[in-house]
Design a protein around this motif. Structure first.
Motif, PDB file in Angstrom:
ATOM      1  N   ARG A   1      29.370   0.507 -10.213  1.00  0.00           N
ATOM      2  CA  ARG A   1      29.406  -1.037  -9.545  1.00  0.00           C
ATOM      3  C   ARG A   1      30.751  -1.537  -9.806  1.00  0.00           C
ATOM      4  NH1 ARG A   1      26.441  -4.101 -14.731  1.00  0.00           N
ATOM      5  NH2 ARG A   1      27.823  -2.694 -16.165  1.00  0.00           N
TER       6      ARG A   1
ATOM      7  N   LEU B   1      27.356 -15.699 -14.119  1.00  0.00           N
ATOM      8  CA  LEU B   1      27.485 -14.578 -13.009  1.00  0.00           C
ATOM      9  C   LEU B   1      27.211 -13.259 -13.766  1.00  0.00           C
ATOM     10  CD1 LEU B   1      28.770 -14.168 -10.259  1.00  0.00           C
ATOM     11  CD2 LEU B   1      30.736 -13.627 -11.039  1.00  0.00           C
TER      12      LEU B   1
ATOM     13  N   GLU C   1      23.365 -13.166 -13.990  1.00  0.00           N
ATOM     14  CA  GLU C   1      22.749 -13.062 -12.725  1.00  0.00           C
ATOM     15  C   GLU C   1      22.823 -11.875 -12.037  1.00  0.00           C
ATOM     16  OE1 GLU C   1      23.270 -16.906 -11.156  1.00  0.00           O
ATOM     17  OE2 GLU C   1      22.782 -18.030 -12.751  1.00  0.00           O
ATOM     18  N   GLU C   2      24.071 -11.251 -12.296  1.00  0.00           N
ATOM     19  CA  GLU C   2      24.661 -10.436 -11.171  1.00  0.00           C
ATOM     20  C   GLU C   2      25.108  -9.161 -11.771  1.00  0.00           C
ATOM     21  OE1 GLU C   2      24.320 -10.630  -7.907  1.00  0.00           O
ATOM     22  OE2 GLU C   2      24.067 -12.597  -7.937  1.00  0.00           O
TER      23      GLU C   2
ATOM     24  N   ARG D   1      24.699  -5.575 -10.412  1.00  0.00           N
ATOM     25  CA  ARG D   1      25.505  -5.496  -9.070  1.00  0.00           C
ATOM     26  C   ARG D   1      26.940  -5.476  -9.470  1.00  0.00           C
ATOM     27  NH1 ARG D   1      23.764  -8.474  -3.794  1.00  0.00           N
ATOM     28  NH2 ARG D   1      24.386 -10.422  -5.176  1.00  0.00           N
TER      29      ARG D   1
ATOM     30  N   LEU E   1      30.752 -17.116  -5.973  1.00  0.00           N
ATOM     31  CA  LEU E   1      29.750 -16.144  -5.150  1.00  0.00           C
ATOM     32  C   LEU E   1      30.231 -16.048  -3.834  1.00  0.00           C
ATOM     33  CD1 LEU E   1      26.560 -17.106  -7.150  1.00  0.00           C
ATOM     34  CD2 LEU E   1      27.713 -14.849  -6.906  1.00  0.00           C
TER      35      LEU E   1
ATOM     36  N   ASP F   1      31.150 -12.403  -1.992  1.00  0.00           N
ATOM     37  CA  ASP F   1      29.770 -11.924  -1.423  1.00  0.00           C
ATOM     38  C   ASP F   1      30.167 -10.720  -0.749  1.00  0.00           C
ATOM     39  OD1 ASP F   1      27.310 -12.471  -0.093  1.00  0.00           O
ATOM     40  OD2 ASP F   1      28.340 -12.720   1.781  1.00  0.00           O
TER      41      ASP F   1
ATOM     42  N   LEU G   1      29.738  -8.046  -3.357  1.00  0.00           N
ATOM     43  CA  LEU G   1      28.448  -7.876  -3.801  1.00  0.00           C
ATOM     44  C   LEU G   1      27.601  -7.119  -2.764  1.00  0.00           C
ATOM     45  CD1 LEU G   1      27.883 -10.940  -5.572  1.00  0.00           C
ATOM     46  CD2 LEU G   1      28.311  -8.770  -6.790  1.00  0.00           C
TER      47      LEU G   1
END
Length: 117
Positions: free
Chosen positions: A25, A49, A52-53, A56, A104, A108, A111
């Motif tokens: 990733r 971040l 939550e992410e 990814r 974010l 984008d 991600l």
């Protein structure tokens, strides 16, 4: 150093393995320092971040004062600077603190690529 909860710390010694060598990733690296006020503002954003992410995006921090080799190698001139690495190469640079929503938005594209890879 302003540590963000849930965000791994990297050093000159393990940067190659933890960041450049990561193939699963993308990796967001925050170049930070104890004396940096905007870095303290960014810490909760990076913690959120990472939580939550994390599936990814790998989120790590490096202390600019204690790791000068990596700072020089990537030409980092101010803190906070965030570099996003994909496949071992920096693909995005963001300088300065950001609100989570704005960060974010800037991430984008990275991600989206991670979701389809």
């Amino acid at each position: 150093m302003t540590r963000a909860a849930g965000v791994a710390q990297v050093t000159d010694a393990d940067f190659e393995e933890e960041v450049v060598g990561e193939r699963e990733r993308p990796v967001l690296v925050e170049f930070t320092a104890d004396w940096c006020g905007p870095c303290r503002q960014l810490a909760p954003v990076l913690s959120a971040l990472a939580a939550e992410e994390g599936h990814r995006l790998k989120v790590v921090q490096i202390d600019t004062d204690r790791n000068p080799s990596t700072v020089v190698r990537y030409g980092v001139l101010s803190a906070p600077t965030m570099l996003v690495f994909r496949g071992g190469e920096p693909v995005l640079q963001i300088v300065g603190a950001r609100a989570k929503r704005r960060l974010l938005q800037q991430l984008d594209g990275v991600l989206e690529q991670a979701a389809t890879a």
